[in-house]
Design an enzyme around this catalytic site. Structure first.
Site, PDB file in Angstrom:
ATOM      1  N   GLY A   1      34.191  64.406  43.839  1.00  0.00           N
ATOM      2  CA  GLY A   1      35.247  64.514  42.835  1.00  0.00           C
ATOM      3  C   GLY A   1      36.465  63.692  43.215  1.00  0.00           C
TER       4      GLY A   1
ATOM      5  N   ASN B   1      41.410  71.722  41.497  1.00  0.00           N
ATOM      6  CA  ASN B   1      40.348  72.389  42.254  1.00  0.00           C
ATOM      7  C   ASN B   1      40.631  73.889  42.223  1.00  0.00           C
ATOM      8  OD1 ASN B   1      38.014  71.648  44.200  1.00  0.00           O
ATOM      9  ND2 ASN B   1      39.079  73.319  45.223  1.00  0.00           N
TER      10      ASN B   1
ATOM     11  N   VAL C   1      31.545  69.734  40.832  1.00  0.00           N
ATOM     12  CA  VAL C   1      31.517  70.851  41.778  1.00  0.00           C
ATOM     13  C   VAL C   1      30.076  71.126  42.193  1.00  0.00           C
ATOM     14  CG1 VAL C   1      33.601  71.890  40.762  1.00  0.00           C
ATOM     15  CG2 VAL C   1      31.345  72.653  39.980  1.00  0.00           C
TER      16      VAL C   1
ATOM     17  N   ALA D   1      26.466  72.209  42.426  1.00  0.00           N
ATOM     18  CA  ALA D   1      25.566  72.504  41.302  1.00  0.00           C
ATOM     19  C   ALA D   1      25.203  73.991  41.295  1.00  0.00           C
ATOM     20  CB  ALA D   1      24.305  71.653  41.436  1.00  0.00           C
TER      21      ALA D   1
ATOM     22  N   ASN E   1      24.731  67.305  40.665  1.00  0.00           N
ATOM     23  CA  ASN E   1      23.259  67.200  40.612  1.00  0.00           C
ATOM     24  C   ASN E   1      22.684  68.454  39.975  1.00  0.00           C
ATOM     25  OD1 ASN E   1      22.423  64.709  41.511  1.00  0.00           O
ATOM     26  ND2 ASN E   1      22.565  65.285  43.670  1.00  0.00           N
TER      27      ASN E   1
ATOM     28  N   SER F   1      24.837  58.455  40.886  1.00  0.00           N
ATOM     29  CA  SER F   1      24.131  58.050  42.099  1.00  0.00           C
ATOM     30  C   SER F   1      24.971  57.070  42.893  1.00  0.00           C
ATOM     31  CB  SER F   1      22.793  57.396  41.745  1.00  0.00           C
ATOM     32  OG  SER F   1      22.185  56.926  42.930  1.00  0.00           O
ATOM     33  N   GLY F   2      24.837  57.141  44.212  1.00  0.00           N
ATOM     34  CA  GLY F   2      25.542  56.181  45.050  1.00  0.00           C
ATOM     35  C   GLY F   2      26.351  56.827  46.151  1.00  0.00           C
ATOM     36  N   GLY F   3      26.336  58.164  46.197  1.00  0.00           N
ATOM     37  CA  GLY F   3      27.040  58.869  47.264  1.00  0.00           C
ATOM     38  C   GLY F   3      28.538  58.635  47.198  1.00  0.00           C
TER      39      GLY F   3
ATOM     40  N   LYS G   1      18.423  61.220  36.393  1.00  0.00           N
ATOM     41  CA  LYS G   1      18.927  61.240  37.772  1.00  0.00           C
ATOM     42  C   LYS G   1      17.931  61.957  38.693  1.00  0.00           C
ATOM     43  CE  LYS G   1      21.645  60.952  41.364  1.00  0.00           C
ATOM     44  NZ  LYS G   1      21.820  62.059  42.174  1.00  0.00           N
TER      45      LYS G   1
ATOM     46  N   HIS H   1      15.107  59.665  39.371  1.00  0.00           N
ATOM     47  CA  HIS H   1      15.658  58.630  40.260  1.00  0.00           C
ATOM     48  C   HIS H   1      15.587  59.130  41.707  1.00  0.00           C
ATOM     49  CE1 HIS H   1      19.133  57.547  42.759  1.00  0.00           C
ATOM     50  NE2 HIS H   1      19.132  56.348  42.205  1.00  0.00           N
ATOM     51  N   ASN H   2      15.981  60.385  41.932  1.00  0.00           N
ATOM     52  CA  ASN H   2      15.933  60.929  43.292  1.00  0.00           C
ATOM     53  C   ASN H   2      14.499  61.080  43.788  1.00  0.00           C
ATOM     54  OD1 ASN H   2      18.669  61.119  42.844  1.00  0.00           O
ATOM     55  ND2 ASN H   2      18.875  63.124  43.797  1.00  0.00           N
TER      56      ASN H   2
ATOM     57  N   GLU I   1      13.488  57.815  44.847  1.00  0.00           N
ATOM     58  CA  GLU I   1      14.176  57.551  46.128  1.00  0.00           C
ATOM     59  C   GLU I   1      13.401  58.196  47.295  1.00  0.00           C
ATOM     60  OE1 GLU I   1      18.475  58.390  45.960  1.00  0.00           O
ATOM     61  OE2 GLU I   1      18.204  59.481  47.834  1.00  0.00           O
TER      62      GLU I   1
ATOM     63  N   ARG J   1       8.132  65.387  54.183  1.00  0.00           N
ATOM     64  CA  ARG J   1       9.347  66.008  54.742  1.00  0.00           C
ATOM     65  C   ARG J   1       9.051  67.442  55.163  1.00  0.00           C
ATOM     66  NH1 ARG J   1      14.841  63.900  51.646  1.00  0.00           N
ATOM     67  NH2 ARG J   1      14.112  61.781  51.214  1.00  0.00           N
TER      68      ARG J   1
HETATM   69  P1  NAP Z   1      31.500  69.111  48.033  1.00  0.00           P
HETATM   70  O1  NAP Z   1      32.263  68.108  48.799  1.00  0.00           O
HETATM   71  O2  NAP Z   1      30.902  70.276  48.748  1.00  0.00           O
HETATM   72  O3  NAP Z   1      32.454  69.662  46.878  1.00  0.00           O
HETATM   73  C1  NAP Z   1      32.096  70.764  46.093  1.00  0.00           C
HETATM   74  C2  NAP Z   1      33.256  71.068  45.178  1.00  0.00           C
HETATM   75  O4  NAP Z   1      32.906  72.188  44.354  1.00  0.00           O
HETATM   76  C3  NAP Z   1      34.536  71.469  45.932  1.00  0.00           C
HETATM   77  O5  NAP Z   1      35.620  70.938  45.248  1.00  0.00           O
HETATM   78  C4  NAP Z   1      34.495  72.995  45.817  1.00  0.00           C
HETATM   79  O6  NAP Z   1      35.754  73.594  45.963  1.00  0.00           O
HETATM   80  C5  NAP Z   1      33.966  73.141  44.417  1.00  0.00           C
HETATM   81  N1  NAP Z   1      33.444  74.460  44.149  1.00  0.00           N
HETATM   82  C6  NAP Z   1      32.544  75.151  44.863  1.00  0.00           C
HETATM   83  N2  NAP Z   1      32.320  76.360  44.302  1.00  0.00           N
HETATM   84  C7  NAP Z   1      33.092  76.426  43.200  1.00  0.00           C
HETATM   85  C8  NAP Z   1      33.296  77.412  42.195  1.00  0.00           C
HETATM   86  N3  NAP Z   1      32.635  78.576  42.199  1.00  0.00           N
HETATM   87  N4  NAP Z   1      34.164  77.131  41.198  1.00  0.00           N
HETATM   88  C9  NAP Z   1      34.811  75.966  41.168  1.00  0.00           C
HETATM   89  N5  NAP Z   1      34.667  74.984  42.087  1.00  0.00           N
HETATM   90  C10 NAP Z   1      33.820  75.223  43.095  1.00  0.00           C
HETATM   91  O7  NAP Z   1      30.292  68.461  47.228  1.00  0.00           O
HETATM   92  P2  NAP Z   1      30.136  66.946  46.684  1.00  0.00           P
HETATM   93  O8  NAP Z   1      29.395  66.133  47.680  1.00  0.00           O
HETATM   94  O9  NAP Z   1      31.436  66.461  46.167  1.00  0.00           O
HETATM   95  O10 NAP Z   1      29.119  67.182  45.489  1.00  0.00           O
HETATM   96  C11 NAP Z   1      29.518  67.687  44.223  1.00  0.00           C
HETATM   97  C12 NAP Z   1      28.342  67.575  43.279  1.00  0.00           C
HETATM   98  O11 NAP Z   1      27.971  66.199  43.190  1.00  0.00           O
HETATM   99  C13 NAP Z   1      27.096  68.313  43.728  1.00  0.00           C
HETATM  100  O12 NAP Z   1      26.401  68.787  42.615  1.00  0.00           O
HETATM  101  C14 NAP Z   1      26.300  67.247  44.422  1.00  0.00           C
HETATM  102  O13 NAP Z   1      24.919  67.544  44.461  1.00  0.00           O
HETATM  103  C15 NAP Z   1      26.582  66.066  43.514  1.00  0.00           C
HETATM  104  N6  NAP Z   1      26.368  64.740  44.109  1.00  0.00           N
HETATM  105  C16 NAP Z   1      26.679  64.499  45.403  1.00  0.00           C
HETATM  106  C17 NAP Z   1      26.458  63.230  45.926  1.00  0.00           C
HETATM  107  C18 NAP Z   1      26.803  62.933  47.370  1.00  0.00           C
HETATM  108  O14 NAP Z   1      26.375  61.865  47.855  1.00  0.00           O
HETATM  109  N7  NAP Z   1      27.562  63.780  48.051  1.00  0.00           N
HETATM  110  C19 NAP Z   1      25.947  62.212  45.117  1.00  0.00           C
HETATM  111  C20 NAP Z   1      25.688  62.481  43.781  1.00  0.00           C
HETATM  112  C21 NAP Z   1      25.890  63.748  43.285  1.00  0.00           C
HETATM  113  P3  NAP Z   1      36.118  74.370  47.354  1.00  0.00           P
HETATM  114  O15 NAP Z   1      35.794  73.427  48.459  1.00  0.00           O
HETATM  115  O16 NAP Z   1      37.535  74.693  47.220  1.00  0.00           O
HETATM  116  O17 NAP Z   1      35.192  75.564  47.384  1.00  0.00           O
END
Ligand code: NAP
Length: 469
Positions: free
Chosen positions: A14, A32, A73, A75, A101, A127-129, A182, A185-186, A189, A287
């Site tokens: 985010g 947040n 946030v 998933a 996701n 996608s792209g981290g 998506k 795509h994974n 991957e 895996r």
């Molecule tokens: P992250 O760093 O763990 O962030 C999660 C976010 O969700 C934090 O802001 C957290 O807030 C918030 N959150 C958690 N529980 C919540 C709730 N009940 N209500 C409202 N907000 C809540 O995760 P991220 O890597 O950014 O990933 C976010 C999403 O993007 C996931 O679905 C992930 O699978 C997807 N995604 C990730 C990547 C990657 O490479 N990392 C790539 C593509 C898609 P707090 O920390 O304050 O709890």
């Protein structure tokens, strides 16, 4: 402030997406649910185009109509919680986007829920981290088509740009189409990574090459038809030194792979749809078996496995390269077959050439040969199976003997290469007139009166089998 968009969720993804939007001159409101993360983000990344909000009503009021909310946030339940917190404050045609996701069936449910209340909903595959989110991800938005134009300008601006300058973002289809694309795509991957790991294993454990030699081989492969992000990073990884204990870092990493579940979802969807994605499924299973680390160490020393000697010839490395290319084509063919089937089942009208083209930059599976997939679907949008396209047909013919040779060597040597093997079985299965299903139908009719069809006349038949058991 009349912000262009609000980003909800200041975790890794985010924050990067909010910065990406702000860097593209969009006014961004951020929020947040725990204020600490918002404070940390604002402190570490002050930006003239970003304003923080600490309650939902003020956040909603800060955005120009139709309001656009990009939820990033964890998933699952968190997405439902954020949606429910927004709904009381929205006005007609405001747009909620979920970039996490999320499972596509959850997105279908949320799309219906939000749309029935008079608002608009998108599930956006991202996608792209972290790096992609900040500098340009591949984006797969699916949702209310009539509301795509208001979000298109933001999404296309922040998306990665392919070599021809086109943004790696296109409207995918209704309801869960973006998250479905998506998800697969994974799955692709997973297959791609497993195939590369198997090539590495062959070069190392059958060919006897060193890490440096394998790194050079991958570097070389990256200059040709295998050119891709994953091949490129593999060349880097293999020559990385261990700064804690000397030697190569790759040799110090525990041989046990993790997974977050999107590969598994793809295989489950494929089984539900009756589509063969054996290469992706074998990657998930590889895996799984890797995670039985202790058991593998024990059984490896037990004498259960009885390998046979293998002759390595001068063509070995080139045969592995050709095998990898043929198997990769088979893996993508399975992925695009799954897309085609989902498009028909869900009435998504997926443009498969466009789907391939948005993977060309910003994402993990970006690769040169995606252009060939786009070209294949441009030539024939109704193409049933990629292997029927002239280009891929000729590539499988050029490379399959290497794949056969390499699989035979690996089986002799006792080196497990399930993704390569499944690629060959898939190609052979598709190109074989009789696959033994006549006997299966006979067995089903014998024990369960399940009936069968005949090759010499129409109709459904049941036979009174002579039972001698
Ligand atoms: P992250 O760093 O763990 O962030 C999660 C976010 O969700 C934090 O802001 C957290 O807030 C918030 N959150 C958690 N529980 C919540 C709730 N009940 N209500 C409202 N907000 C809540 O995760 P991220 O890597 O950014 O990933 C976010 C999403 O993007 C996931 O679905 C992930 O699978 C997807 N995604 C990730 C990547 C990657 O490479 N990392 C790539 C593509 C898609 P707090 O920390 O304050 O709890």
């Amino acid at each position: 402030m009349n912000a262009n968009i609000a980003v909800i969720g200041m975790g890794v993804m985010g924050s990067c997406l909010a910065l990406n939007m702000a860097n593209h001159k969009f006014k961004v409101s951020v929020y947040n649910y725990t204020p600490d993360l918002t404070d940390k983000f604002i402190k570490n990344h002050p930006h003239e185009n970003i304003t923080a909000y600490y309650d939902i009503p003020s956040l909603v009021q800060s955005v120009a109509r139709p309001r656009k909310f990009f939820i990033m946030v964890t998933a699952g339940k968190a997405v439902d919680a954020v949606i429910d917190s927004l709904l009381p404050y929205l006005e007609a045609d405001d747009i909620i986007m979920d970039g996490g996701n999320s499972f596509y069936k959850d997105t279908q449910r949320r799309y219906k829920y939000v749309t029935e209340k008079g608002f608009k909903y998108f599930g956006v595959g991202v996608s792209g981290g972290e790096e992609g989110a900040l500098n340009g991800p591949a984006l797969m938005p699916g949702g209310n088509k009539e509301s795509y134009p208001p979000v298109q300008s933001v999404l296309e601006a922040i998306a990665a740009k392919a070599d021809d300058g086109k943004p790696c973002c296109t409207y995918i289809g209704e309801d869960g189409a973006g998250h479905y694309v998506k998800m697969v795509h994974n799955g692709i991957e997973y297959a791609d990574m497993q195939l590369i790991a198997e090539a590495y294993l062959l070069l190392k454990n059958v060919g006897g090459l060193t890490n440096e030699q394998i790194s050079a081989v991958f570097n070389d492969w990256n200059k040709g038809e295998l050119s891709s992000f994953l091949i490129n990073i593999t060349a880097d990884i293999l020559k990385e030194k261990d700064d804690i204990n000397g030697g190569y870092l790759v040799d110090k990493i525990l041989d046990s792979a993790g997974q977050k579940g999107t590969g598994r979802w793809t295989s489950i969807a494929a089984l539900e749809q009756g589509v063969n994605t054996s290469i992706m499924t074998s990657a998930c299973n590889a895996r799984n078996i890797s995670s039985f680390y202790a058991k593998r160490q024990q059984l490896a020393d037990s004498g259960l496995k009885q390998p046979l000697p293998v002759q390595i010839d001068a063509d070995f490395v080139e045969d592995v390269r050709r095998s990898l290319y043929a198997a990769k084509i088979a893996a993508y063919t399975q992925g695009f077959e799954l897309y085609k089937s989902a498009s028909q089942i869900h009435d998504w009208n997926l443009n498969l050439g466009e789907v391939a083209s948005i993977f060309r930059a910003g994402c993990i599976i970006k690769a040169k040969f995606l252009n060939n997939i786009t070209a294949a679907y441009q030539k024939n949008p109704q193409l049933d199976n990629l292997l029927e396209d002239d280009f891929f047909f000729s590539k499988i013919r050029e490379n399959q003997l290497s794949l056969r040779k390499i699989i035979a060597k690996a089986v002799y040597a006792g080196v497990p290469i399930p993704a390569f093997s499944n690629a060959m079985a898939y190609i052979d299965g598709l190109c074989t007139k009789t696959v033994g299903a006549n006997l299966i139908q006979a067995q089903r009719d014998y024990f369960g009166a399940h009936t069968y069809k005949r090759i010499d006349r129409d109709g459904i038949f049941h036979h009174q089998w002579q039972k001698h058991y």
